[in-house]
Design an enzyme around this catalytic site. Structure first.
Site, PDB file in Angstrom:
ATOM      1  N   ARG A  92       0.819  -1.246   0.000  1.00 53.86           N
ATOM      2  CA  ARG A  92       0.000   0.000   0.000  1.00 53.86           C
ATOM      3  C   ARG A  92       0.839   1.277   0.000  1.00 53.86           C
ATOM      4  NH1 ARG A  92      -2.980  -3.187   3.592  1.00 53.86           N
ATOM      5  NH2 ARG A  92      -4.786  -4.058   2.533  1.00 53.86           N
ATOM      6  N   LYS A 146       4.960  12.110 -10.608  1.00 53.47           N
ATOM      7  CA  LYS A 146       4.048  11.340 -11.470  1.00 53.47           C
ATOM      8  C   LYS A 146       4.698  10.000 -11.781  1.00 53.47           C
ATOM      9  CE  LYS A 146       1.449  14.725 -14.168  1.00 53.47           C
ATOM     10  NZ  LYS A 146       1.210  15.223 -15.539  1.00 53.47           N
ATOM     11  N   GLU A 166      13.425  18.833 -23.775  1.00 53.29           N
ATOM     12  CA  GLU A 166      12.656  19.264 -22.592  1.00 53.29           C
ATOM     13  C   GLU A 166      13.269  20.538 -21.999  1.00 53.29           C
ATOM     14  OE1 GLU A 166       9.832  17.826 -22.007  1.00 53.29           O
ATOM     15  OE2 GLU A 166      10.000  15.743 -22.699  1.00 53.29           O
ATOM     16  N   LYS A 226      10.845  23.254 -13.243  1.00 46.53           N
ATOM     17  CA  LYS A 226       9.785  22.258 -13.056  1.00 46.53           C
ATOM     18  C   LYS A 226       9.280  22.287 -11.616  1.00 46.53           C
ATOM     19  CE  LYS A 226       7.991  17.752 -13.817  1.00 46.53           C
ATOM     20  NZ  LYS A 226       8.065  16.456 -14.428  1.00 46.53           N
ATOM     21  N   GLU A 254      -2.006  18.664 -10.911  1.00 48.29           N
ATOM     22  CA  GLU A 254      -2.509  19.130 -12.207  1.00 48.29           C
ATOM     23  C   GLU A 254      -3.996  19.459 -12.163  1.00 48.29           C
ATOM     24  OE1 GLU A 254      -0.705  16.953 -15.381  1.00 48.29           O
ATOM     25  OE2 GLU A 254      -1.657  18.186 -16.908  1.00 48.29           O
ATOM     26  N   ARG A 313       0.365  23.347 -14.038  1.00 43.44           N
ATOM     27  CA  ARG A 313       1.229  22.228 -14.431  1.00 43.44           C
ATOM     28  C   ARG A 313       1.074  21.892 -15.917  1.00 43.44           C
ATOM     29  NH1 ARG A 313       3.080  17.116 -10.662  1.00 43.44           N
ATOM     30  NH2 ARG A 313       4.400  16.190 -12.235  1.00 43.44           N
ATOM     31  N   ASN A 372       3.125  20.861 -20.612  1.00 42.58           N
ATOM     32  CA  ASN A 372       2.734  20.108 -21.816  1.00 42.58           C
ATOM     33  C   ASN A 372       3.007  20.875 -23.097  1.00 42.58           C
ATOM     34  OD1 ASN A 372       1.790  17.846 -20.464  1.00 42.58           O
ATOM     35  ND2 ASN A 372      -0.223  18.764 -20.136  1.00 42.58           N
ATOM     36  N   HIS A 409       3.605  19.170 -26.357  1.00 44.67           N
ATOM     37  CA  HIS A 409       3.337  17.751 -26.139  1.00 44.67           C
ATOM     38  C   HIS A 409       2.019  17.257 -26.745  1.00 44.67           C
ATOM     39  CE1 HIS A 409       6.806  17.788 -23.589  1.00 44.67           C
ATOM     40  NE2 HIS A 409       6.642  16.529 -23.238  1.00 44.67           N
ATOM     41  N   HIS A 446       2.491  14.070 -28.659  1.00 45.53           N
ATOM     42  CA  HIS A 446       1.962  12.749 -28.279  1.00 45.53           C
ATOM     43  C   HIS A 446       1.247  12.094 -29.454  1.00 45.53           C
ATOM     44  CE1 HIS A 446       1.993  13.808 -23.722  1.00 45.53           C
ATOM     45  NE2 HIS A 446       3.072  13.130 -24.066  1.00 45.53           N
ATOM     46  N   HIS A 497      10.916  10.284 -27.728  1.00 48.13           N
ATOM     47  CA  HIS A 497       9.997  11.253 -27.110  1.00 48.13           C
ATOM     48  C   HIS A 497      10.446  12.701 -27.329  1.00 48.13           C
ATOM     49  CE1 HIS A 497       7.136  12.921 -24.297  1.00 48.13           C
ATOM     50  NE2 HIS A 497       8.133  13.559 -23.701  1.00 48.13           N
TER      51      HIS A 497
HETATM   52  N1  LIG Z   1       6.807  10.839 -14.747  1.00 46.94           N
HETATM   53  C1  LIG Z   1       6.971  11.929 -15.480  1.00 46.94           C
HETATM   54  O1  LIG Z   1       6.674  13.043 -15.049  1.00 46.94           O
HETATM   55  C2  LIG Z   1       7.554  11.782 -16.849  1.00 46.94           C
HETATM   56  C3  LIG Z   1       7.931  12.940 -17.562  1.00 46.94           C
HETATM   57  C4  LIG Z   1       8.542  12.775 -18.812  1.00 46.94           C
HETATM   58  C5  LIG Z   1       8.736  11.497 -19.324  1.00 46.94           C
HETATM   59  N2  LIG Z   1       8.345  10.397 -18.608  1.00 46.94           N
HETATM   60  C6  LIG Z   1       8.572   9.043 -19.112  1.00 46.94           C
HETATM   61  O2  LIG Z   1       9.980   8.851 -19.218  1.00 46.94           O
HETATM   62  C7  LIG Z   1      10.227   7.879 -20.232  1.00 46.94           C
HETATM   63  C8  LIG Z   1      11.335   8.393 -21.106  1.00 46.94           C
HETATM   64  O3  LIG Z   1      12.490   8.593 -20.332  1.00 46.94           O
HETATM   65  P1  LIG Z   1      13.946   8.371 -20.957  1.00 46.94           P
HETATM   66  O4  LIG Z   1      14.041   9.185 -22.175  1.00 46.94           O
HETATM   67  O5  LIG Z   1      14.906   8.548 -19.872  1.00 46.94           O
HETATM   68  O6  LIG Z   1      13.868   6.864 -21.461  1.00 46.94           O
HETATM   69  P2  LIG Z   1      14.588   5.521 -20.977  1.00 46.94           P
HETATM   70  O7  LIG Z   1      14.438   5.336 -19.526  1.00 46.94           O
HETATM   71  O8  LIG Z   1      14.106   4.445 -21.872  1.00 46.94           O
HETATM   72  O9  LIG Z   1      16.126   5.826 -21.288  1.00 46.94           O
HETATM   73  C9  LIG Z   1      16.548   5.979 -22.629  1.00 46.94           C
HETATM   74  C10 LIG Z   1      17.640   4.961 -22.968  1.00 46.94           C
HETATM   75  O10 LIG Z   1      18.852   5.376 -22.361  1.00 46.94           O
HETATM   76  C11 LIG Z   1      19.386   4.339 -21.567  1.00 46.94           C
HETATM   77  N3  LIG Z   1      20.113   4.998 -20.487  1.00 46.94           N
HETATM   78  C12 LIG Z   1      19.586   5.737 -19.471  1.00 46.94           C
HETATM   79  N4  LIG Z   1      20.573   6.286 -18.760  1.00 46.94           N
HETATM   80  C13 LIG Z   1      21.740   5.903 -19.338  1.00 46.94           C
HETATM   81  C14 LIG Z   1      23.095   6.185 -19.088  1.00 46.94           C
HETATM   82  N5  LIG Z   1      23.457   7.020 -18.107  1.00 46.94           N
HETATM   83  N6  LIG Z   1      24.044   5.618 -19.875  1.00 46.94           N
HETATM   84  C15 LIG Z   1      23.682   4.809 -20.906  1.00 46.94           C
HETATM   85  N7  LIG Z   1      22.416   4.533 -21.220  1.00 46.94           N
HETATM   86  C16 LIG Z   1      21.454   5.076 -20.443  1.00 46.94           C
HETATM   87  C17 LIG Z   1      18.202   3.505 -21.159  1.00 46.94           C
HETATM   88  O11 LIG Z   1      18.579   2.190 -20.819  1.00 46.94           O
HETATM   89  C18 LIG Z   1      17.366   3.552 -22.432  1.00 46.94           C
HETATM   90  O12 LIG Z   1      17.861   2.629 -23.363  1.00 46.94           O
HETATM   91  C19 LIG Z   1       8.921   7.672 -20.961  1.00 46.94           C
HETATM   92  O13 LIG Z   1       8.361   6.441 -20.573  1.00 46.94           O
HETATM   93  C20 LIG Z   1       8.039   8.827 -20.492  1.00 46.94           C
HETATM   94  O14 LIG Z   1       6.667   8.501 -20.488  1.00 46.94           O
HETATM   95  C21 LIG Z   1       7.768  10.530 -17.391  1.00 46.94           C
HETATM   96 ZN   LIG Z   2       8.108  15.249 -22.410  1.00 48.89          ZN
END
Ligand SMILES: NC(=O)c1ccc[n+]([C@@H]2O[C@H](COP(=O)([O-])OP(=O)(O)OC[C@H]3O[C@@H](n4cnc5c(N)ncnc54)[C@H](O)[C@@H]3O)[C@@H](O)[C@H]2O)c1
Ligand SMILES: [Zn+2]
Length: 375
Positions: free
Chosen positions: A121, A143, A185, A231, A241, A246, A250, A253, A257, A270
């Site tokens: 929980r 989030k 970003e 942020k 949000e 917040r 976006n 985005h 998206h 992304h």
């Molecule tokens: N929660 C939120 O507020 C929020 C905001 C924006 C994005 N997101 C989410 O984040 C995700 C995208 O994040 P991302 O771009 O980090 O993707 P990811 O976690 O897939 O990382 C991108 C790639 O880089 C690799 N990687 C990460 N750090 C590394 C490092 N230091 N050295 C070598 N390789 C490395 C990972 O293994 C992966 O292959 C999406 O799922 C998106 O929906 C969430």
């Molecule tokens: Zn984004």
């Protein structure tokens, strides 16, 4: 060490940004009075690079650590992978006194954060983001999310971490394309809150063919902290949000998206679709609320110098993008909530954007942008 504090009442926390901070995970956990056992969740790319260092730091601070490595990539943000990790955590003896350590990009952060929000929980978790995207965006704000076969981020929760440790030296091992997409970003943050950062981003872009290196790594902590600050101040105003503030995050985005959902996984990252989405949002901002041409040009120039895409690939069908954009959470009663810019640093939430406007913006995205050289 730059520290950004988030004032969120009983779940306020700090984000520590410094080169080498990975080795202080144990120290910060003790300082946050976290319990005796840690479940370290990471992925197959990050674990070989940084997993043992973080584990050692936790063990040196007397924590018993279990390690859970998921496949790198978006597919790990699933109920199946969650199920697997949770079973491993139960076998490793974790209970409600344990905490989760998310070490990796946004995928690991979203997965680990969600698991922490429901395990027994809800147990505490900490974020150790290792991608640009995760350091400047996803690790801060609380989030969490998983994907369903029918769509991205359809399951999730708000669960704030106990602290975040962002170590810019971890970015040195990122593939160049992943590094660049994360910078989209930062461009978003600059456009909505800190126009002066655009100049810094263009300077950094000139050095990017070699990626971040020891020659520019010293500049990163303050740049990353500045982005986290942007942020953080927005999240503080609108944690769940509900007030609209917040939603400014976006920017770029909504169509982004739509594009993301229209291409095969991995075709466009992304941050790359966000770059396209920003170009569309700038166009609509100029057309509908008079964003000055010079402001639009400056953002486009910055995205272009970071080698982020500005033209929709030919194989992407605008009709499909539009259909996806219209099923987006932001589409209500035939109206879309769209973030426009009045001028740099001044976003507004508009419901005046029509479907015809979106169509027009998508057709503009199909054409090559004209980039003016700025200094
Ligand atoms: N929660 C939120 O507020 C929020 C905001 C924006 C994005 N997101 C989410 O984040 C995700 C995208 O994040 P991302 O771009 O980090 O993707 P990811 O976690 O897939 O990382 C991108 C790639 O880089 C690799 N990687 C990460 N750090 C590394 C490092 N230091 N050295 C070598 N390789 C490395 C990972 O293994 C992966 O292959 C999406 O799922 C998106 O929906 C969430
Ligand atoms: Zn984004």
């Amino acid at each position: 060490m730059p520290t950004v504090s988030l004032a969120l009442g009983t779940h306020s926390y700090d984000v520590h940004v410094s080169n080498g901070a990975l080795d202080s995970a144990g120290f910060f956990s003790t300082r946050a009075r976290l319990g005796g056992r840690a479940a370290l969740i990471t992925d197959t790319n990050v674990y070989p690079q940084y997993g043992e260092r973080v584990k050692r730091s936790l063990e040196d601070a007397d924590y018993a650590v279990s390690v859970h490595v998921v496949d790198a990539g978006e597919k790990s943000k699933s109920l199946n992978v969650m199920n697997q990790v949770v079973e491993e955590m139960v076998s490793a003896g974790h209970d409600r006194t344990s905490f989760v350590v998310a070490l990796g990009g946004g995928v690991v952060g979203d997965l680990a954060g969600f698991i922490a929000s429901v395990y027994y929980r809800g147990i505490p978790y900490v974020q150790i983001p290792t991608s640009v995207m995760a350091q400047v965006d996803s690790s801060v704000g609380g989030k969490t999310a998983l994907n369903l076969p029918s769509g991205k981020n359809l399951i999730g929760s708000f669960h704030q971490p106990r602290f975040v440790v962002a170590d810019p030296t971890a970015l040195l091992s990122l593939p160049e394309r992943v590094l660049r997409e994360g910078m989209a970003e930062m461009v978003k943050h600059a456009a909505i809150r800190r126009p002066k950062m655009l100049v810094i981003l263009r300077q950094l872009a000139d050095e990017l063919p070699i990626g971040f290196s020891l020659s520019n790594i010293e500049r990163l902590p303050s740049l990353i902290a500045e982005n986290i600050e942007i942020k953080a101040r927005i999240v503080e105003k609108d944690e769940r949000e509900t007030t609209g503030t917040r939603a400014f995050l976006n920017f770029g985005h909504t169509l982004g998206h739509g594009i993301e959902a229209s291409v095969s996984y991995g075709d466009l990252l992304h941050g790359e679709v966000v770059s396209l989405g920003i170009r569309a949002a700038l166009y609509l901002s100029r057309k509908l609320i008079g964003l000055p041409v010079h402001d639009e040009a400056e953002v486009l120039q910055t995205l272009s110098s970071l080698k982020l895409p500005l033209q929709l690939p030919r194989k992407v069908d605008p009709g499909t993008v539009l259909a996806h954009a219209m099923t987006d959470k932001k589409f209500r009663g035939g109206k879309i909530r769209f973030v426009l810019l009045k001028r740099l640093g001044e976003p507004v939430l508009s419901d005046a954007v029509t479907i015809d406007d979106l169509k027009e913006a998508l057709s503009v995205l199909g054409t090559a942008p004209r980039i003016r050289k700025l200094h």
